[in-house]
Design a protein around this motif. Structure first.
Motif, PDB file in Angstrom:
ATOM      1  N   THR A  73       0.820  -1.166  -0.513  1.00 59.17           N
ATOM      2  CA  THR A  73      -0.018   0.206   0.106  1.00 59.17           C
ATOM      3  C   THR A  73       0.914   1.456   0.088  1.00 59.17           C
ATOM      4  O   THR A  73       0.713   2.725  -0.163  1.00 59.17           O
ATOM      5  CB  THR A  73      -0.428  -0.347   1.411  1.00 59.17           C
ATOM      6  N   ASP A  74       2.271   1.050  -0.296  1.00 60.65           N
ATOM      7  CA  ASP A  74       3.341   2.272  -0.117  1.00 60.65           C
ATOM      8  C   ASP A  74       3.586   2.945  -1.790  1.00 60.65           C
ATOM      9  O   ASP A  74       4.522   2.170  -2.598  1.00 60.65           O
ATOM     10  CB  ASP A  74       4.105   1.920   0.457  1.00 60.65           C
ATOM     11  N   ILE A  75       2.636   4.018  -1.854  1.00 60.43           N
ATOM     12  CA  ILE A  75       2.389   3.813  -3.044  1.00 60.43           C
ATOM     13  C   ILE A  75       4.111   5.103  -3.876  1.00 60.43           C
ATOM     14  O   ILE A  75       4.493   5.043  -4.728  1.00 60.43           O
ATOM     15  CB  ILE A  75       1.459   4.702  -3.503  1.00 60.43           C
ATOM     16  N   SER A  76       5.460   4.985  -2.870  1.00 63.03           N
ATOM     17  CA  SER A  76       5.865   6.174  -2.834  1.00 63.03           C
ATOM     18  C   SER A  76       7.279   4.515  -3.776  1.00 63.03           C
ATOM     19  O   SER A  76       7.872   4.735  -4.236  1.00 63.03           O
ATOM     20  CB  SER A  76       6.825   5.963  -1.617  1.00 63.03           C
ATOM     21  N   THR A  77       6.598   2.841  -3.409  1.00 66.40           N
ATOM     22  CA  THR A  77       7.314   2.195  -4.299  1.00 66.40           C
ATOM     23  C   THR A  77       7.079   1.916  -5.368  1.00 66.40           C
ATOM     24  O   THR A  77       7.680   1.279  -6.323  1.00 66.40           O
ATOM     25  CB  THR A  77       7.146   1.100  -2.583  1.00 66.40           C
ATOM     26  N   PHE A  78       6.154   2.428  -5.899  1.00 65.40           N
ATOM     27  CA  PHE A  78       5.195   2.438  -7.380  1.00 65.40           C
ATOM     28  C   PHE A  78       6.327   2.924  -7.928  1.00 65.40           C
ATOM     29  O   PHE A  78       6.783   4.010  -8.376  1.00 65.40           O
ATOM     30  CB  PHE A  78       3.826   2.809  -7.575  1.00 65.40           C
ATOM     31  N   GLU A  85      -5.681   4.761 -11.136  1.00 65.46           N
ATOM     32  CA  GLU A  85      -6.872   4.622 -12.167  1.00 65.46           C
ATOM     33  C   GLU A  85      -6.071   4.169 -12.951  1.00 65.46           C
ATOM     34  O   GLU A  85      -6.599   3.907 -14.755  1.00 65.46           O
ATOM     35  CB  GLU A  85      -7.204   6.074 -12.534  1.00 65.46           C
ATOM     36  N   HIS A  86      -5.064   3.249 -13.106  1.00 63.92           N
ATOM     37  CA  HIS A  86      -4.112   3.404 -13.034  1.00 63.92           C
ATOM     38  C   HIS A  86      -4.102   1.386 -14.236  1.00 63.92           C
ATOM     39  O   HIS A  86      -4.510   0.408 -12.854  1.00 63.92           O
ATOM     40  CB  HIS A  86      -2.504   2.628 -13.615  1.00 63.92           C
ATOM     41  N   PRO A  87      -4.272   0.566 -15.419  1.00 66.04           N
ATOM     42  CA  PRO A  87      -4.585  -0.767 -15.506  1.00 66.04           C
ATOM     43  C   PRO A  87      -3.915  -1.366 -14.315  1.00 66.04           C
ATOM     44  O   PRO A  87      -4.369  -2.389 -14.064  1.00 66.04           O
ATOM     45  CB  PRO A  87      -4.797  -0.989 -16.431  1.00 66.04           C
ATOM     46  N   ASP A  88      -2.184  -1.069 -13.936  1.00 62.21           N
ATOM     47  CA  ASP A  88      -2.338  -2.561 -13.131  1.00 62.21           C
ATOM     48  C   ASP A  88      -2.431  -1.581 -11.439  1.00 62.21           C
ATOM     49  O   ASP A  88      -0.728  -1.815 -10.491  1.00 62.21           O
ATOM     50  CB  ASP A  88      -0.531  -2.504 -13.018  1.00 62.21           C
ATOM     51  N   TRP A  89      -2.627  -0.809 -11.329  1.00 59.50           N
ATOM     52  CA  TRP A  89      -2.788  -0.861  -9.741  1.00 59.50           C
ATOM     53  C   TRP A  89      -2.882  -2.174  -9.032  1.00 59.50           C
ATOM     54  O   TRP A  89      -2.708  -1.912  -7.974  1.00 59.50           O
ATOM     55  CB  TRP A  89      -3.927   0.142  -9.630  1.00 59.50           C
ATOM     56  N   GLU A  90      -3.998  -2.792  -8.809  1.00 58.71           N
ATOM     57  CA  GLU A  90      -3.866  -4.079  -8.384  1.00 58.71           C
ATOM     58  C   GLU A  90      -2.576  -4.699  -8.951  1.00 58.71           C
ATOM     59  O   GLU A  90      -2.439  -5.436  -7.690  1.00 58.71           O
ATOM     60  CB  GLU A  90      -5.013  -4.473  -9.283  1.00 58.71           C
ATOM     61  N   TYR A  91      -2.375  -4.466  -9.671  1.00 58.37           N
ATOM     62  CA  TYR A  91      -1.384  -5.835  -9.749  1.00 58.37           C
ATOM     63  C   TYR A  91      -0.229  -5.022  -8.128  1.00 58.37           C
ATOM     64  O   TYR A  91       0.872  -5.768  -8.247  1.00 58.37           O
ATOM     65  CB  TYR A  91      -0.008  -5.984 -11.134  1.00 58.37           C
ATOM     66  N   THR A  93      -0.266  -2.971  -5.753  1.00 56.84           N
ATOM     67  CA  THR A  93      -1.303  -3.466  -4.149  1.00 56.84           C
ATOM     68  C   THR A  93      -1.836  -4.676  -3.599  1.00 56.84           C
ATOM     69  O   THR A  93      -1.546  -5.410  -2.756  1.00 56.84           O
ATOM     70  CB  THR A  93      -2.454  -2.467  -4.489  1.00 56.84           C
ATOM     71  N   LEU A  94      -1.356  -5.361  -4.983  1.00 53.16           N
ATOM     72  CA  LEU A  94      -1.628  -7.401  -5.010  1.00 53.16           C
ATOM     73  C   LEU A  94      -0.942  -8.093  -5.396  1.00 53.16           C
ATOM     74  O   LEU A  94      -0.678  -9.060  -4.405  1.00 53.16           O
ATOM     75  CB  LEU A  94      -3.354  -7.407  -4.968  1.00 53.16           C
ATOM     76  N   TRP A  95       0.195  -8.511  -6.180  1.00 56.75           N
ATOM     77  CA  TRP A  95       0.571  -9.330  -6.949  1.00 56.75           C
ATOM     78  C   TRP A  95       2.161  -9.260  -7.191  1.00 56.75           C
ATOM     79  O   TRP A  95       2.925 -10.653  -6.664  1.00 56.75           O
ATOM     80  CB  TRP A  95      -0.005  -9.429  -8.552  1.00 56.75           C
ATOM     81  N   ARG A  96       2.509  -8.151  -7.103  1.00 51.42           N
ATOM     82  CA  ARG A  96       4.023  -7.763  -7.570  1.00 51.42           C
ATOM     83  C   ARG A  96       5.147  -8.225  -5.597  1.00 51.42           C
ATOM     84  O   ARG A  96       4.127  -7.752  -4.382  1.00 51.42           O
ATOM     85  CB  ARG A  96       4.669  -6.310  -7.670  1.00 51.42           C
ATOM     86  N   LEU A 120      13.671  -3.740  -4.006  1.00 53.75           N
ATOM     87  CA  LEU A 120      13.811  -2.441  -4.453  1.00 53.75           C
ATOM     88  C   LEU A 120      13.619  -2.814  -5.967  1.00 53.75           C
ATOM     89  O   LEU A 120      14.281  -2.772  -6.717  1.00 53.75           O
ATOM     90  CB  LEU A 120      15.661  -1.801  -3.917  1.00 53.75           C
ATOM     91  N   TYR A 121      12.600  -1.649  -5.973  1.00 56.20           N
ATOM     92  CA  TYR A 121      12.310  -1.159  -7.441  1.00 56.20           C
ATOM     93  C   TYR A 121      12.458  -0.156  -8.332  1.00 56.20           C
ATOM     94  O   TYR A 121      12.543   0.944  -6.570  1.00 56.20           O
ATOM     95  CB  TYR A 121      10.885  -1.819  -8.096  1.00 56.20           C
ATOM     96  N   ASP A 122      12.953   0.220  -9.431  1.00 59.58           N
ATOM     97  CA  ASP A 122      12.808   2.133  -9.616  1.00 59.58           C
ATOM     98  C   ASP A 122      11.834   2.582 -10.084  1.00 59.58           C
ATOM     99  O   ASP A 122      10.648   2.043  -9.615  1.00 59.58           O
ATOM    100  CB  ASP A 122      14.328   2.122 -10.267  1.00 59.58           C
ATOM    101  N   THR A 123      12.220   3.833  -9.842  1.00 55.14           N
ATOM    102  CA  THR A 123      10.901   4.863 -10.410  1.00 55.14           C
ATOM    103  C   THR A 123       9.930   4.641 -11.828  1.00 55.14           C
ATOM    104  O   THR A 123       8.837   4.745 -11.734  1.00 55.14           O
ATOM    105  CB  THR A 123      10.775   6.172 -10.587  1.00 55.14           C
ATOM    106  N   LYS A 124      10.486   3.204 -12.569  1.00 53.45           N
ATOM    107  CA  LYS A 124       9.842   3.478 -13.651  1.00 53.45           C
ATOM    108  C   LYS A 124       9.064   1.479 -13.060  1.00 53.45           C
ATOM    109  O   LYS A 124       8.915   0.957 -14.518  1.00 53.45           O
ATOM    110  CB  LYS A 124      10.660   2.532 -15.120  1.00 53.45           C
ATOM    111  N   GLY A 125       9.389   0.811 -12.093  1.00 50.92           N
ATOM    112  CA  GLY A 125       8.707  -0.428 -11.815  1.00 50.92           C
ATOM    113  C   GLY A 125       9.356  -1.208 -11.896  1.00 50.92           C
ATOM    114  O   GLY A 125       9.560  -2.729 -11.960  1.00 50.92           O
ATOM    115  N   LEU A 126      11.082  -1.128 -12.228  1.00 53.10           N
ATOM    116  CA  LEU A 126      12.160  -2.167 -13.532  1.00 53.10           C
ATOM    117  C   LEU A 126      12.645  -2.946 -11.764  1.00 53.10           C
ATOM    118  O   LEU A 126      13.455  -1.562 -10.348  1.00 53.10           O
ATOM    119  CB  LEU A 126      12.677  -2.394 -13.910  1.00 53.10           C
TER     120      LEU A 126
END
Length: 139
Positions: A73-78, A85-91, A93-96, A120-126
């Motif tokens: 739920t820590d959006i600073s890591t997204f 509203e993003h289509p990968d929001w569920e991913y 918050t629940l799956w990564r 640790l993920y970067d600002t692109k999600g990698l």
């Protein structure tokens, strides 16, 4: 779905954990040195096929219990562009895959050490690396 890639992360992570355990060893004499028997745990509440943990059993009677934590739920890591509203929001918050806890047990069931490994993920999600914390050291 982007989350499938996380299932493939389990095996390299297991290799990293195994190498680290053998390098540092929870105890003197390294009872974790031999090849373990492996049991995969699949108890994710939303997907009964998703691996959520691994138990490694050694001939010495020692066990390594690995738990995988998914979502946050820590959006600073997204990634920067991900919001509700993003289509990968569920991913995200629940799956990564977000962290791994590894706990070593002796043959008599006592904890011999435990680690928390945060991904640790970067600002692109990698995935860019890990942050390892010793939770408890063998006494």
């Amino acid at each position: 779905m982007a989350g499938i890639a996380n299932d493939y992360l389990i095996y390299p992570i297991l290799d990293l954990i195994r190498d680290e355990v053998q390098r540092t060893s929870f105890t003197v004499g390294n009872p974790f040195a031999e090849e373990p028997s492996i049991r995969l745990i699949r108890d994710h509440p939303l997907d009964s096929e998703k691996v959520t943990g691994i138990k490694l059993f050694y001939e010495s009677g020692y066990m390594l219990d690995i738990s995988l934590t998914f979502g946050s739920t820590d959006i600073s890591t997204f990634p920067l562009d991900v919001d509700t509203e993003h289509p990968d929001w569920e991913y995200y918050t629940l799956w990564r895959l977000t962290s791994i806890t590894a706990v070593g047990y002796s043959s008599d069931g006592k904890t011999v050490g435990s680690y928390l490994i945060r991904l640790l993920y970067d600002t692109k999600g990698l995935l860019t690396g890990t942050d390892v914390h010793l939770i408890e050291k063998a006494r």
